[in-house]
Design a protein around this motif. Structure first.
Motif, mmCIF file in Angstrom:
data_model
loop_
_atom_site.group_PDB
_atom_site.id
_atom_site.type_symbol
_atom_site.label_atom_id
_atom_site.label_comp_id
_atom_site.label_asym_id
_atom_site.label_seq_id
_atom_site.Cartn_x
_atom_site.Cartn_y
_atom_site.Cartn_z
ATOM 1 N N GLY A 289 0.827 -1.212 0.000
ATOM 2 C CA GLY A 289 0.000 0.000 0.000
ATOM 3 C C GLY A 289 0.857 1.256 0.000
ATOM 4 O O GLY A 289 0.568 2.219 -0.720
ATOM 5 N N GLU A 290 1.915 1.263 0.822
ATOM 6 C CA GLU A 290 2.821 2.422 0.851
ATOM 7 C C GLU A 290 3.524 2.592 -0.491
ATOM 8 O O GLU A 290 3.669 3.713 -0.984
ATOM 9 C CB GLU A 290 3.879 2.243 1.945
ATOM 10 N N ILE A 291 3.947 1.482 -1.079
ATOM 11 C CA ILE A 291 4.643 1.550 -2.371
ATOM 12 C C ILE A 291 3.704 2.067 -3.453
ATOM 13 O O ILE A 291 4.067 2.944 -4.235
ATOM 14 C CB ILE A 291 5.230 0.171 -2.737
ATOM 15 N N ALA A 292 2.478 1.560 -3.484
ATOM 16 C CA ALA A 292 1.509 2.017 -4.488
ATOM 17 C C ALA A 292 1.216 3.504 -4.313
ATOM 18 O O ALA A 292 1.161 4.253 -5.293
ATOM 19 C CB ALA A 292 0.227 1.194 -4.398
ATOM 20 N N ALA A 293 1.048 3.944 -3.074
ATOM 21 C CA ALA A 293 0.761 5.360 -2.818
ATOM 22 C C ALA A 293 1.945 6.236 -3.224
ATOM 23 O O ALA A 293 1.768 7.282 -3.862
ATOM 24 C CB ALA A 293 0.411 5.575 -1.350
ATOM 25 N N HIS A 294 3.153 5.817 -2.880
ATOM 26 C CA HIS A 294 4.354 6.610 -3.177
ATOM 27 C C HIS A 294 4.587 6.737 -4.684
ATOM 28 O O HIS A 294 4.983 7.788 -5.173
ATOM 29 C CB HIS A 294 5.579 5.980 -2.510
#
Length: 147
Positions: free
Chosen positions: A60-65
């Motif tokens: 989720g963090e990677i997709a958001a970033h």
């Protein structure tokens, strides 16, 4: 233009907007040959750079970033893992979560790419003084965190 319509004057492009657009293109053209030689896509590079900041990251963090849809981010990470540039490990604080970490080969890629791009930039603009470098970093950080 449709018959009978009146031409609309081009909008005035603000100096900072134009500069940011030109900078984005310059960064892309500086990175593309170097990351491409390493076998890493632009999205893969953004993930590696994020992971290089330390700690494991959730999908989720990677997709958001990266501003990628979750399935696309997963495919990017899958390629990095297959290339041994990253690895997945269960979150020690929540066994239901899997975190992505930078592998040793990934760290080597980040160091090579950063070193090459910095050397190329210095060849064009020279090596800025420490205070100039700090001021530039501070201004860019302010722009990056404001959005």
């Amino acid at each position: 233009m449709a018959p009978g319509s009146v031409p609309v004057p081009a909008p005035r492009v603000a100096g900072i907007v134009d500069l940011l657009d030109r900078l984005d293109r310059a960064v892309a053209s500086a990175l593309a040959p170097v990351t491409g030689a390493e076998g890493v896509s632009r999205d893969g590079w953004r993930v590696l750079l994020m992971l290089a900041r330390g700690g494991g990251r959730s999908m989720g963090e990677i997709a958001a970033h990266t501003a990628l849809p979750a399935p696309t981010a997963t495919r990017v990470v899958d390629r990095l893992v297959a290339s041994r540039l990253a690895f997945r490990r269960t979150d020690p604080n929540d066994r239901r979560r899997v975190l992505v970490h930078l592998a040793a080969d990934g760290r080597a890629v980040v160091e090579r790419v950063c070193g090459r791009v910095e050397r190329d930039a210095e060849a064009v603009i020279g090596r800025p003084a420490t205070t100039e470098r700090a001021q530039l970093a501070e201004l860019l950080e302010a722009l990056a965190t404001a959005s």
